[in-house]
Write a protein that holds these residues in place. Structure first.
Motif, PDB file in Angstrom:
ATOM      1  N   SER A   9       0.638   1.599  -5.138  1.00 31.82           N
ATOM      2  CA  SER A   9       1.098   2.186  -3.876  1.00 31.82           C
ATOM      3  C   SER A   9       0.651   1.302  -2.729  1.00 31.82           C
ATOM      4  N   LEU A  10       1.592   0.995  -1.838  1.00 31.71           N
ATOM      5  CA  LEU A  10       1.234   0.176  -0.673  1.00 31.71           C
ATOM      6  C   LEU A  10       1.131   1.048   0.567  1.00 31.71           C
ATOM      7  N   GLY A  48       7.624  -8.984  -0.025  1.00 31.73           N
ATOM      8  CA  GLY A  48       7.611  -8.077  -1.184  1.00 31.73           C
ATOM      9  C   GLY A  48       8.964  -8.044  -1.863  1.00 31.73           C
ATOM     10  N   GLY A  49      10.014  -7.976  -1.064  1.00 37.51           N
ATOM     11  CA  GLY A  49      11.371  -7.916  -1.614  1.00 37.51           C
ATOM     12  C   GLY A  49      11.695  -9.162  -2.410  1.00 37.51           C
ATOM     13  N   VAL A  79       9.881   1.372  -5.298  1.00 37.23           N
ATOM     14  CA  VAL A  79      11.028   0.496  -5.562  1.00 37.23           C
ATOM     15  C   VAL A  79      11.041  -0.571  -4.472  1.00 37.23           C
ATOM     16  N   TRP A  80      11.001  -1.821  -4.897  1.00 44.70           N
ATOM     17  CA  TRP A  80      11.053  -2.940  -3.948  1.00 44.70           C
ATOM     18  C   TRP A  80      12.290  -3.764  -4.282  1.00 44.70           C
ATOM     19  N   GLY A  82      15.047  -2.901  -5.074  1.00 48.18           N
ATOM     20  CA  GLY A  82      15.700  -2.337  -6.255  1.00 48.18           C
ATOM     21  C   GLY A  82      14.908  -2.486  -7.544  1.00 48.18           C
ATOM     22  N   TYR A 107       9.196   6.070  -6.555  1.00 47.93           N
ATOM     23  CA  TYR A 107       9.284   6.587  -5.190  1.00 47.93           C
ATOM     24  C   TYR A 107       9.914   5.473  -4.357  1.00 47.93           C
ATOM     25  N   SER A 110      15.345   5.347  -0.610  1.00 45.62           N
ATOM     26  CA  SER A 110      16.672   5.937  -0.830  1.00 45.62           C
ATOM     27  C   SER A 110      16.659   7.049  -1.869  1.00 45.62           C
TER      28      SER A 110
HETATM   29  C1  LIG Z   1       8.697  -4.705   0.143  1.00 43.70           C
HETATM   30  C2  LIG Z   1       9.420  -3.387   0.126  1.00 43.70           C
HETATM   31  C3  LIG Z   1      10.714  -3.331  -0.395  1.00 43.70           C
HETATM   32  C4  LIG Z   1      11.379  -2.096  -0.472  1.00 43.70           C
HETATM   33  N1  LIG Z   1      12.628  -2.054  -1.055  1.00 43.70           N
HETATM   34  C5  LIG Z   1      13.254  -0.840  -1.199  1.00 43.70           C
HETATM   35  C6  LIG Z   1      14.516  -0.762  -1.869  1.00 43.70           C
HETATM   36  O1  LIG Z   1      15.087  -1.746  -2.345  1.00 43.70           O
HETATM   37  N2  LIG Z   1      15.103   0.460  -1.982  1.00 43.70           N
HETATM   38  C7  LIG Z   1      14.521   1.608  -1.485  1.00 43.70           C
HETATM   39  O2  LIG Z   1      15.102   2.689  -1.629  1.00 43.70           O
HETATM   40  N3  LIG Z   1      13.315   1.557  -0.850  1.00 43.70           N
HETATM   41  C8  LIG Z   1      12.658   0.369  -0.707  1.00 43.70           C
HETATM   42  N4  LIG Z   1      11.425   0.308  -0.087  1.00 43.70           N
HETATM   43  C9  LIG Z   1      10.774   1.573   0.343  1.00 43.70           C
HETATM   44  C10 LIG Z   1       9.698   2.028  -0.672  1.00 43.70           C
HETATM   45  O3  LIG Z   1      10.212   1.987  -1.997  1.00 43.70           O
HETATM   46  C11 LIG Z   1       9.243   3.467  -0.383  1.00 43.70           C
HETATM   47  O4  LIG Z   1       8.800   3.581   0.949  1.00 43.70           O
HETATM   48  C12 LIG Z   1       8.170   3.928  -1.363  1.00 43.70           C
HETATM   49  O5  LIG Z   1       8.026   5.313  -1.280  1.00 43.70           O
HETATM   50  C13 LIG Z   1       6.834   3.251  -1.063  1.00 43.70           C
HETATM   51  O6  LIG Z   1       5.829   3.739  -1.931  1.00 43.70           O
HETATM   52  P1  LIG Z   1       4.285   3.623  -1.499  1.00 43.70           P
HETATM   53  O7  LIG Z   1       4.179   4.378  -0.186  1.00 43.70           O
HETATM   54  O8  LIG Z   1       3.497   4.308  -2.577  1.00 43.70           O
HETATM   55  O9  LIG Z   1       3.946   2.188  -1.371  1.00 43.70           O
HETATM   56  C14 LIG Z   1      10.755  -0.903   0.019  1.00 43.70           C
HETATM   57  C15 LIG Z   1       9.473  -1.001   0.602  1.00 43.70           C
HETATM   58  C16 LIG Z   1       8.808  -2.220   0.650  1.00 43.70           C
HETATM   59  C17 LIG Z   1       7.407  -2.285   1.238  1.00 43.70           C
END
Ligand SMILES: Cc1cc2nc3c(=O)[nH]c(=O)nc-3n(C[C@H](O)[C@H](O)[C@H](O)COP(=O)(O)O)c2cc1C
Length: 148
Positions: A9-10, A48-49, A79-80, A82, A107, A110
């Motif tokens: 989790s970030l 991250g992406g 999800v990062w 996708g 988590y 989207s």
């Molecule tokens: C680097 C990065 C890339 C992300 N890419 C996506 C994505 O492709 N699709 C999506 O629905 N959310 C994306 N997100 C949102 C995170 O998946 C979402 O906020 C998630 O709940 C974060 O979990 P965490 O709070 O435990 O880190 C991305 C977030 C980050 C930081």
């Protein structure tokens, strides 16, 4: 039946789920990546992406990959781009998950996880997948984890 939640989790959504699963009796292991993420949201998404899109692994700090005593393992992942973040790619590479009952708990912003699910179908064909939309902001999503 011992159950374990391994997660990354970030920004706190995974931590939120970890607390709830711990209350349900799960042991919890949070995975920490050695590499620091940029503080700025823009660069965080970019770096991250990119790393997730390339399916890179990350160096983990003190990761305990011994899961022998557990029957059920839930892997929690944001999800990062996708995909799985590098820390979870490392968990999958370093942990012997054969013969375990596996659930992937995603988590994301989207609530949708098509690319990562495709990968799971190839790697762990019997695994269950739960996709949630940022549960910290959307507590109604917790309904999806009630059977865990
Ligand atoms: C680097 C990065 C890339 C992300 N890419 C996506 C994505 O492709 N699709 C999506 O629905 N959310 C994306 N997100 C949102 C995170 O998946 C979402 O906020 C998630 O709940 C974060 O979990 P965490 O709070 O435990 O880190 C991305 C977030 C980050 C930081």
């Amino acid at each position: 039946m011992k159950k374990l939640f391994i997660y990354y989790s970030l920004t706190g959504n995974g931590d939120y789920l970890a607390k709830l699963l711990q209350e349900k009796g799960y042991d919890v292991r949070k995975v920490i990546e050695k590499k620091k993420m940029p503080k700025s949201f823009f660069f965080m998404i970019l770096a991250g992406g990119f790393r997730a899109g390339m399916k890179l692994k990350g160096k983990l700090i003190d990761y305990n990959n011994n899961v022998e005593e557990y029957d059920e393992i839930v892997i929690g992942s944001p999800v990062w781009n996708g995909q799985f973040p590098p820390a979870i790619n490392s968990v999958l590479a370093q942990t012997n998950l054969k013969e375990k009952k596996i659930t992937f708990l995603f988590y994301s912003g989207s609530g949708d996880t098509p690319k990562a699910i495709k990968r799971i179908d190839k790697l762990f064909k019997d695994a269950k997948v739960i996709s949630t939309k940022e549960p910290k902001k959307h507590p109604e999503e917790l309904e999806k984890i009630k059977d865990l």
